[in-house]
Write a protein that holds these residues in place. Structure first.
Motif, PDB file in Angstrom:
ATOM      1  N   PRO A  81      -3.583   1.990  -7.362  1.00 25.46           N
ATOM      2  CA  PRO A  81      -2.436   1.669  -8.216  1.00 25.46           C
ATOM      3  C   PRO A  81      -2.577   2.268  -9.606  1.00 25.46           C
ATOM      4  O   PRO A  81      -3.680   2.380 -10.143  1.00 25.46           O
ATOM      5  N   SER A  82      -1.445   2.668 -10.136  1.00 27.74           N
ATOM      6  CA  SER A  82      -1.365   3.169 -11.507  1.00 27.74           C
ATOM      7  C   SER A  82      -0.788   2.067 -12.392  1.00 27.74           C
ATOM      8  O   SER A  82      -0.190   1.106 -11.904  1.00 27.74           O
ATOM      9  N   SER A 141       8.601  -2.874 -17.426  1.00 27.20           N
ATOM     10  CA  SER A 141       7.799  -3.369 -18.549  1.00 27.20           C
ATOM     11  C   SER A 141       7.906  -4.870 -18.724  1.00 27.20           C
ATOM     12  O   SER A 141       7.001  -5.508 -19.275  1.00 27.20           O
ATOM     13  N   ALA A 142       9.016  -5.443 -18.251  1.00 30.79           N
ATOM     14  CA  ALA A 142       9.245  -6.877 -18.423  1.00 30.79           C
ATOM     15  C   ALA A 142       8.583  -7.722 -17.330  1.00 30.79           C
ATOM     16  O   ALA A 142       8.595  -8.951 -17.413  1.00 30.79           O
ATOM     17  N   ILE A 143       8.010  -7.077 -16.313  1.00 36.04           N
ATOM     18  CA  ILE A 143       7.347  -7.828 -15.245  1.00 36.04           C
ATOM     19  C   ILE A 143       6.069  -8.447 -15.810  1.00 36.04           C
ATOM     20  O   ILE A 143       5.166  -7.736 -16.247  1.00 36.04           O
ATOM     21  N   LYS A 144       5.983  -9.770 -15.799  1.00 28.06           N
ATOM     22  CA  LYS A 144       4.826 -10.440 -16.392  1.00 28.06           C
ATOM     23  C   LYS A 144       3.642 -10.591 -15.432  1.00 28.06           C
ATOM     24  O   LYS A 144       2.496 -10.461 -15.858  1.00 28.06           O
ATOM     25  N   PRO A 145       3.850 -10.883 -14.140  1.00 25.03           N
ATOM     26  CA  PRO A 145       2.687 -10.962 -13.241  1.00 25.03           C
ATOM     27  C   PRO A 145       1.991  -9.602 -13.100  1.00 25.03           C
ATOM     28  O   PRO A 145       2.548  -8.559 -13.420  1.00 25.03           O
ATOM     29  N   THR A 146       0.755  -9.638 -12.608  1.00 19.53           N
ATOM     30  CA  THR A 146      -0.016  -8.419 -12.395  1.00 19.53           C
ATOM     31  C   THR A 146       0.708  -7.484 -11.423  1.00 19.53           C
ATOM     32  O   THR A 146       1.161  -7.919 -10.364  1.00 19.53           O
ATOM     33  N   SER A 147       0.822  -6.216 -11.799  1.00 18.28           N
ATOM     34  CA  SER A 147       1.585  -5.265 -10.991  1.00 18.28           C
ATOM     35  C   SER A 147       0.765  -4.019 -10.711  1.00 18.28           C
ATOM     36  O   SER A 147       0.004  -3.551 -11.565  1.00 18.28           O
ATOM     37  N   GLY A 148       0.930  -3.477  -9.506  1.00 16.30           N
ATOM     38  CA  GLY A 148       0.327  -2.202  -9.147  1.00 16.30           C
ATOM     39  C   GLY A 148       1.414  -1.214  -8.789  1.00 16.30           C
ATOM     40  O   GLY A 148       2.256  -1.498  -7.936  1.00 16.30           O
ATOM     41  N   PHE A 149       1.412  -0.051  -9.439  1.00 10.94           N
ATOM     42  CA  PHE A 149       2.399   0.995  -9.189  1.00 10.94           C
ATOM     43  C   PHE A 149       1.735   2.072  -8.333  1.00 10.94           C
ATOM     44  O   PHE A 149       0.843   2.782  -8.800  1.00 10.94           O
ATOM     45  N   LEU A 173       5.890  -0.655  -5.254  1.00 11.27           N
ATOM     46  CA  LEU A 173       5.476  -1.557  -6.327  1.00 11.27           C
ATOM     47  C   LEU A 173       5.005  -2.853  -5.691  1.00 11.27           C
ATOM     48  O   LEU A 173       5.683  -3.414  -4.827  1.00 11.27           O
ATOM     49  N   CYS A 174       3.818  -3.312  -6.095  1.00 10.11           N
ATOM     50  CA  CYS A 174       3.307  -4.599  -5.621  1.00 10.11           C
ATOM     51  C   CYS A 174       3.128  -5.511  -6.829  1.00 10.11           C
ATOM     52  O   CYS A 174       2.437  -5.156  -7.790  1.00 10.11           O
ATOM     53  N   VAL A 175       3.770  -6.679  -6.802  1.00 16.77           N
ATOM     54  CA  VAL A 175       3.698  -7.641  -7.900  1.00 16.77           C
ATOM     55  C   VAL A 175       2.989  -8.885  -7.392  1.00 16.77           C
ATOM     56  O   VAL A 175       3.499  -9.584  -6.517  1.00 16.77           O
ATOM     57  N   GLN A 176       1.794  -9.154  -7.931  1.00 19.89           N
ATOM     58  CA  GLN A 176       1.018 -10.306  -7.489  1.00 19.89           C
ATOM     59  C   GLN A 176       1.271 -11.474  -8.435  1.00 19.89           C
ATOM     60  O   GLN A 176       0.965 -11.417  -9.626  1.00 19.89           O
ATOM     61  N   TRP A 234      -4.528  -4.010  -1.588  1.00 23.40           N
ATOM     62  CA  TRP A 234      -4.766  -4.297  -3.014  1.00 23.40           C
ATOM     63  C   TRP A 234      -4.392  -5.738  -3.336  1.00 23.40           C
ATOM     64  O   TRP A 234      -5.119  -6.433  -4.049  1.00 23.40           O
ATOM     65  N   ALA A 235      -3.259  -6.203  -2.792  1.00 21.27           N
ATOM     66  CA  ALA A 235      -2.822  -7.582  -3.048  1.00 21.27           C
ATOM     67  C   ALA A 235      -3.833  -8.579  -2.502  1.00 21.27           C
ATOM     68  O   ALA A 235      -4.155  -9.575  -3.162  1.00 21.27           O
ATOM     69  N   ARG A 236      -4.339  -8.329  -1.316  1.00 19.43           N
ATOM     70  CA  ARG A 236      -5.302  -9.255  -0.721  1.00 19.43           C
ATOM     71  C   ARG A 236      -6.614  -9.271  -1.512  1.00 19.43           C
ATOM     72  O   ARG A 236      -7.174 -10.347  -1.774  1.00 19.43           O
ATOM     73  N   ILE A 237      -7.085  -8.104  -1.911  1.00 14.23           N
ATOM     74  CA  ILE A 237      -8.293  -8.034  -2.733  1.00 14.23           C
ATOM     75  C   ILE A 237      -8.095  -8.798  -4.040  1.00 14.23           C
ATOM     76  O   ILE A 237      -9.015  -9.437  -4.559  1.00 14.23           O
ATOM     77  N   SER A 238      -6.872  -8.747  -4.565  1.00 17.05           N
ATOM     78  CA  SER A 238      -6.561  -9.391  -5.845  1.00 17.05           C
ATOM     79  C   SER A 238      -6.354 -10.898  -5.723  1.00 17.05           C
ATOM     80  O   SER A 238      -6.146 -11.575  -6.734  1.00 17.05           O
TER      81      SER A 238
END
Length: 256
Positions: free
Chosen positions: A127-128, A157-165, A180-183, A215-219
């Motif tokens: 993820p970037s 930019s307004a997404i507050k939870p942890t995000s992976g691009f 886009l994955c938003v955890q 990535w989501a599962r690891i997180s």
């Protein structure tokens, strides 16, 4: 909503709606009772430009409230759109049917238990956190107007939870796939999964989704969710292969 033999789990619907709002935030959010009025002047996405009723019992003064919402949308240069989930009051939906509204899109919300998935041990794509680059990639892959970049970047930019691009780049063609994955605590949202027309049937969708879910599962996420148009058979087939199942559907309405 169309009748179904399986009634949606309303507490789950409320939770998924809440994380969905946080995963794709509108620029302006106001409440009229339990109706959430979401508007984003610079971006046309329906998810950030709609009224979402969130309490089945909140159906007072329908005409006045719809007119008030329509005025607010008109101030933004938009036509009023209402998003009907299982939380929408049946009385309101009956009112829409009587007064000349029409359904113009249906989508499914799907979930999967991440602990049950067989996923690669390593990430094919990392993820970037470069919002500008990801916004460029999304617009390029979807063949959308580059002028939407500021508005899309504002949403991201307004997404507050942890995000992976996640992006796949081709040296000669630029970006060819995105996701886009938003955890959000134990829930991970999958959004903006797209593959360029010139690179479809190359397993890119499978590989990108695998990386995002891994990535989501690891997180620390335990459940993944996503939203998909009910007519998008190719995407639904992909999600079926990963074990996603429908939690509920929603519909968009507008005045005909």
């Amino acid at each position: 909503m169309a009748t179904s033999s399986v009634q949606p789990d309303l507490p789950l619907v409320r939770r998924l709606e809440a994380v969905g709002f946080r995963a794709w935030p509108a620029a302006s959010v106001v409440y009229d009772g339990s109706w959430q009025v979401r508007l984003t002047g610079g971006h046309p996405s329906k998810r950030v430009n709609c009224v979402v009723p969130l309490d089945p019992s909140d159906h007072r003064d329908l005409d006045q409230r719809l007119q008030k919402a329509a005025k607010r949308f008109a101030d933004y240069g938009r036509t009023l759109v209402l998003r009907e989930t299982p939380l929408a009051p049946p009385v309101l939906i009956q009112h829409l049917e009587r007064t000349g509204w029409e359904v113009f899109e249906t989508a499914d919300v799907m979930t999967v238990d991440l602990s049950r998935l067989e996923l690669p041990d390593t990430l094919d794509y990392l993820p970037s956190h470069d919002i500008g680059r990801f916004a460029d990639a999304c617009l390029h892959v979807a063949e959308e107007d580059p002028a939407l970049k500021p508005a899309l970047a504002e949403i991201l930019s307004a997404i507050k939870p942890t995000s992976g691009f996640f992006m796949k780049q081709d040296p000669s063609n630029g970006a060819v796939a995105t996701v886009l994955c938003v955890q959000d605590n134990d829930l991970a949202g999958i959004l903006s999964l797209a593959v360029a027309k010139s690179h479809r049937r190359e397993r890119l969708g499978t590989d990108m989704l695998s990386s995002a879910l891994r990535w989501a599962r690891i997180s620390g996420a335990r459940t993944a969710w996503l939203q998909v148009e009910a007519t998008n058979e190719a995407a639904i087939a992909l999600y079926d292969r990963f074990g996603f199942t429908k939690a509920y559907s929603y519909r968009y309405w507008r005045k005909s």
